[in-house]
Design a protein around this motif. Sequence first.
Motif, PDB file in Angstrom:
ATOM      1  N   ALA A  57       0.817  -1.217   0.000  1.00 60.06           N
ATOM      2  CA  ALA A  57       0.000   0.000   0.000  1.00 60.06           C
ATOM      3  C   ALA A  57       0.848   1.263   0.000  1.00 60.06           C
ATOM      4  O   ALA A  57       0.379   2.330  -0.408  1.00 60.06           O
ATOM      5  CB  ALA A  57      -0.928   0.002   1.213  1.00 60.06           C
ATOM      6  N   SER A  58       2.101   1.141   0.454  1.00 59.07           N
ATOM      7  CA  SER A  58       2.989   2.304   0.499  1.00 59.07           C
ATOM      8  C   SER A  58       3.955   2.340  -0.681  1.00 59.07           C
ATOM      9  O   SER A  58       4.804   3.234  -0.749  1.00 59.07           O
ATOM     10  CB  SER A  58       3.791   2.306   1.806  1.00 59.07           C
ATOM     11  OG  SER A  58       4.806   1.321   1.780  1.00 59.07           O
ATOM     12  N   CYS A  59       3.833   1.397  -1.601  1.00 60.91           N
ATOM     13  CA  CYS A  59       4.762   1.305  -2.736  1.00 60.91           C
ATOM     14  C   CYS A  59       4.120   1.842  -4.014  1.00 60.91           C
ATOM     15  O   CYS A  59       2.973   1.509  -4.327  1.00 60.91           O
ATOM     16  CB  CYS A  59       5.189  -0.149  -2.965  1.00 60.91           C
ATOM     17  SG  CYS A  59       6.230  -0.823  -1.646  1.00 60.91           S
ATOM     18  N   SER A  60       4.869   2.650  -4.737  1.00 59.06           N
ATOM     19  CA  SER A  60       4.391   3.162  -6.019  1.00 59.06           C
ATOM     20  C   SER A  60       4.380   2.048  -7.065  1.00 59.06           C
ATOM     21  O   SER A  60       4.948   0.962  -6.854  1.00 59.06           O
ATOM     22  CB  SER A  60       5.295   4.300  -6.497  1.00 59.06           C
ATOM     23  OG  SER A  60       6.581   3.788  -6.842  1.00 59.06           O
ATOM     24  N   PHE A  61       3.763   2.330  -8.210  1.00 60.39           N
ATOM     25  CA  PHE A  61       3.747   1.372  -9.316  1.00 60.39           C
ATOM     26  C   PHE A  61       5.179   1.016  -9.719  1.00 60.39           C
ATOM     27  O   PHE A  61       5.512  -0.159  -9.913  1.00 60.39           O
ATOM     28  CB  PHE A  61       2.986   1.970 -10.499  1.00 60.39           C
ATOM     29  CG  PHE A  61       2.934   1.093 -11.716  1.00 60.39           C
ATOM     30  CD1 PHE A  61       1.915   0.155 -11.877  1.00 60.39           C
ATOM     31  CD2 PHE A  61       3.899   1.199 -12.714  1.00 60.39           C
ATOM     32  CE1 PHE A  61       1.865  -0.653 -13.012  1.00 60.39           C
ATOM     33  CE2 PHE A  61       3.857   0.391 -13.849  1.00 60.39           C
ATOM     34  CZ  PHE A  61       2.835  -0.537 -13.991  1.00 60.39           C
ATOM     35  N   ASP A  62       6.042   2.018  -9.840  1.00 57.77           N
ATOM     36  CA  ASP A  62       7.423   1.759 -10.245  1.00 57.77           C
ATOM     37  C   ASP A  62       8.170   0.946  -9.192  1.00 57.77           C
ATOM     38  O   ASP A  62       9.004   0.091  -9.544  1.00 57.77           O
ATOM     39  CB  ASP A  62       8.153   3.071 -10.506  1.00 57.77           C
ATOM     40  CG  ASP A  62       7.701   3.752 -11.798  1.00 57.77           C
ATOM     41  OD1 ASP A  62       7.113   3.056 -12.655  1.00 57.77           O
ATOM     42  OD2 ASP A  62       7.924   4.966 -11.944  1.00 57.77           O
ATOM     43  N   GLU A  63       7.891   1.184  -7.918  1.00 54.16           N
ATOM     44  CA  GLU A  63       8.526   0.394  -6.869  1.00 54.16           C
ATOM     45  C   GLU A  63       8.056  -1.055  -6.919  1.00 54.16           C
ATOM     46  O   GLU A  63       8.849  -1.985  -6.717  1.00 54.16           O
ATOM     47  CB  GLU A  63       8.250   1.004  -5.506  1.00 54.16           C
ATOM     48  CG  GLU A  63       9.042   2.268  -5.224  1.00 54.16           C
ATOM     49  CD  GLU A  63       8.700   2.900  -3.898  1.00 54.16           C
ATOM     50  OE1 GLU A  63       9.613   3.424  -3.228  1.00 54.16           O
ATOM     51  OE2 GLU A  63       7.509   2.868  -3.508  1.00 54.16           O
ATOM     52  N   GLN A  64       6.772  -1.257  -7.191  1.00 51.36           N
ATOM     53  CA  GLN A  64       6.270  -2.627  -7.310  1.00 51.36           C
ATOM     54  C   GLN A  64       6.941  -3.345  -8.478  1.00 51.36           C
ATOM     55  O   GLN A  64       7.298  -4.525  -8.370  1.00 51.36           O
ATOM     56  CB  GLN A  64       4.751  -2.612  -7.492  1.00 51.36           C
ATOM     57  CG  GLN A  64       3.986  -2.139  -6.265  1.00 51.36           C
ATOM     58  CD  GLN A  64       2.496  -2.079  -6.507  1.00 51.36           C
ATOM     59  OE1 GLN A  64       1.888  -3.058  -6.942  1.00 51.36           O
ATOM     60  NE2 GLN A  64       1.890  -0.938  -6.227  1.00 51.36           N
ATOM     61  N   ARG A  65       7.117  -2.648  -9.572  1.00 52.54           N
ATOM     62  CA  ARG A  65       7.805  -3.250 -10.717  1.00 52.54           C
ATOM     63  C   ARG A  65       9.252  -3.575 -10.356  1.00 52.54           C
ATOM     64  O   ARG A  65       9.773  -4.630 -10.745  1.00 52.54           O
ATOM     65  CB  ARG A  65       7.754  -2.306 -11.918  1.00 52.54           C
ATOM     66  CG  ARG A  65       8.487  -2.849 -13.148  1.00 52.54           C
ATOM     67  CD  ARG A  65       8.043  -2.134 -14.413  1.00 52.54           C
ATOM     68  NE  ARG A  65       8.117  -0.692 -14.253  1.00 52.54           N
ATOM     69  CZ  ARG A  65       7.499   0.171 -15.073  1.00 52.54           C
ATOM     70  NH1 ARG A  65       6.774  -0.268 -16.089  1.00 52.54           N
ATOM     71  NH2 ARG A  65       7.612   1.466 -14.866  1.00 52.54           N
ATOM     72  N   ALA A  87      -5.134  -2.561  -5.769  1.00 45.52           N
ATOM     73  CA  ALA A  87      -5.625  -1.337  -6.412  1.00 45.52           C
ATOM     74  C   ALA A  87      -7.090  -1.150  -6.035  1.00 45.52           C
ATOM     75  O   ALA A  87      -7.842  -2.122  -5.937  1.00 45.52           O
ATOM     76  CB  ALA A  87      -5.477  -1.422  -7.928  1.00 45.52           C
ATOM     77  N   ASP A  88      -7.476   0.110  -5.853  1.00 46.10           N
ATOM     78  CA  ASP A  88      -8.866   0.397  -5.521  1.00 46.10           C
ATOM     79  C   ASP A  88      -9.760   0.393  -6.749  1.00 46.10           C
ATOM     80  O   ASP A  88     -10.979   0.258  -6.627  1.00 46.10           O
ATOM     81  CB  ASP A  88      -8.975   1.753  -4.822  1.00 46.10           C
ATOM     82  CG  ASP A  88      -8.422   1.721  -3.402  1.00 46.10           C
ATOM     83  OD1 ASP A  88      -8.244   0.609  -2.875  1.00 46.10           O
ATOM     84  OD2 ASP A  88      -8.163   2.801  -2.835  1.00 46.10           O
ATOM     85  N   GLY A  89      -9.171   0.550  -7.941  1.00 39.46           N
ATOM     86  CA  GLY A  89      -9.942   0.557  -9.170  1.00 39.46           C
ATOM     87  C   GLY A  89      -9.519  -0.560 -10.103  1.00 39.46           C
ATOM     88  O   GLY A  89      -8.360  -0.990 -10.103  1.00 39.46           O
ATOM     89  N   SER A  90     -10.440  -1.033 -10.905  1.00 39.03           N
ATOM     90  CA  SER A  90     -10.183  -2.176 -11.781  1.00 39.03           C
ATOM     91  C   SER A  90      -9.236  -1.830 -12.925  1.00 39.03           C
ATOM     92  O   SER A  90      -8.471  -2.689 -13.381  1.00 39.03           O
ATOM     93  CB  SER A  90     -11.499  -2.711 -12.355  1.00 39.03           C
ATOM     94  OG  SER A  90     -12.397  -3.057 -11.316  1.00 39.03           O
ATOM     95  N   ILE A  91      -9.257  -0.590 -13.398  1.00 46.30           N
ATOM     96  CA  ILE A  91      -8.369  -0.202 -14.496  1.00 46.30           C
ATOM     97  C   ILE A  91      -6.921  -0.258 -14.034  1.00 46.30           C
ATOM     98  O   ILE A  91      -6.042  -0.782 -14.727  1.00 46.30           O
ATOM     99  CB  ILE A  91      -8.743   1.200 -15.016  1.00 46.30           C
ATOM    100  CG1 ILE A  91     -10.149   1.170 -15.636  1.00 46.30           C
ATOM    101  CG2 ILE A  91      -7.714   1.693 -16.038  1.00 46.30           C
ATOM    102  CD1 ILE A  91     -10.690   2.536 -16.000  1.00 46.30           C
ATOM    103  N   GLU A  92      -6.651   0.279 -12.837  1.00 49.52           N
ATOM    104  CA  GLU A  92      -5.296   0.221 -12.303  1.00 49.52           C
ATOM    105  C   GLU A  92      -4.903  -1.217 -11.985  1.00 49.52           C
ATOM    106  O   GLU A  92      -3.749  -1.611 -12.192  1.00 49.52           O
ATOM    107  CB  GLU A  92      -5.186   1.087 -11.046  1.00 49.52           C
ATOM    108  CG  GLU A  92      -3.816   1.095 -10.383  1.00 49.52           C
ATOM    109  CD  GLU A  92      -2.717   1.726 -11.237  1.00 49.52           C
ATOM    110  OE1 GLU A  92      -1.538   1.654 -10.823  1.00 49.52           O
ATOM    111  OE2 GLU A  92      -3.022   2.296 -12.316  1.00 49.52           O
TER     112      GLU A  92
END
Length: 318
Positions: A57-65, A87-92
């Motif tokens: 929850a504290s990690c950005s998209f780039d950090e997750q990658r 993600a809170d939304g299905s698109i993300e």
Amino acid sequence: MPRHAAYVPHGVIPAVLLPFHDDLAIDEKSFRSHLRDVAATEGLSAITINAHSTEVASCSFDEQRRVLDIAQDEIGDRLPLVNGIWADGSIEAARIARMAADGGASALLVFPPAPFTLGQSPDMALAHFKRIADATDLPIIAFQYPLATGQGYPRDTLLKMVEQVPSIRAIKDWAGNVPQHEMHIRTLQSLPRPVNVLTTHSAWLFSSLVLGCNGLLSGSGSVIPDLQAELFRAVKADDLAEAKRLNDRIYPLARVFYADPWADMHNRMKEALVLLGRLSRAVVRPPLVKLGRAEIDRIRAALVESGLLGAKASRDAA
């Protein structure tokens, strides 16, 4: 392409931790060491990243990658990687799923979207999972929360999900309710296309496994992957005497890791790894905060009681 293309989620799957420097940046060197340490355990089927245990929850998209890239580089040739979809939304969620597939993940662990705490319909749940499934054909593990949270899927919804989204191959079961948990095991694992139940009831793991789960997915596997793998083997072999002996060793740690507040469970696991000499520091990202001395002392005592830390070493460290 997944590096382990035929993988179906099952068996013992630890969820690893994510070490940070004092400035809250990812400590990549310590993460690599932690991955190697956990992955060296005999009897694992996969490793989970980008989940609660890695403070996703504290990690950005780039950090997750980056977390996925590091894990692939360090252990991806040996073990499949399960990548969390938070993600809170299905698109993300679909965007993260595509990133995971491109990065060679072998399965997805899909967390329920936070808006479901306000109420959900079967159509909402189906729309969420179908959008993720349309983004990649990786096998999906649906994270089943307690129904009281609003984020858990009622029985009829769950059955529609697994019928209409064939890539759902397992659930990570945190129902928190023994009759519901047993229903999941008996119903889902007996379907014409079986869906494995991976327990995450780590506070009562032995009791859960004897109901017949086909696996477990646990953050405390970041500390005790060997004990969890041995317990799973003992239960599968109907060796209840050995399973009880192992459970007696696991119990002291389960008691301290899963004390209130539950949000600190992985915080406590980091402190355990520091006490065991496997991490150099136990830094967590806000809103989590450093544990107090009294709680760290309770973790040390549990490690001694479980046989993971010698009493003399514990006194010297204190």
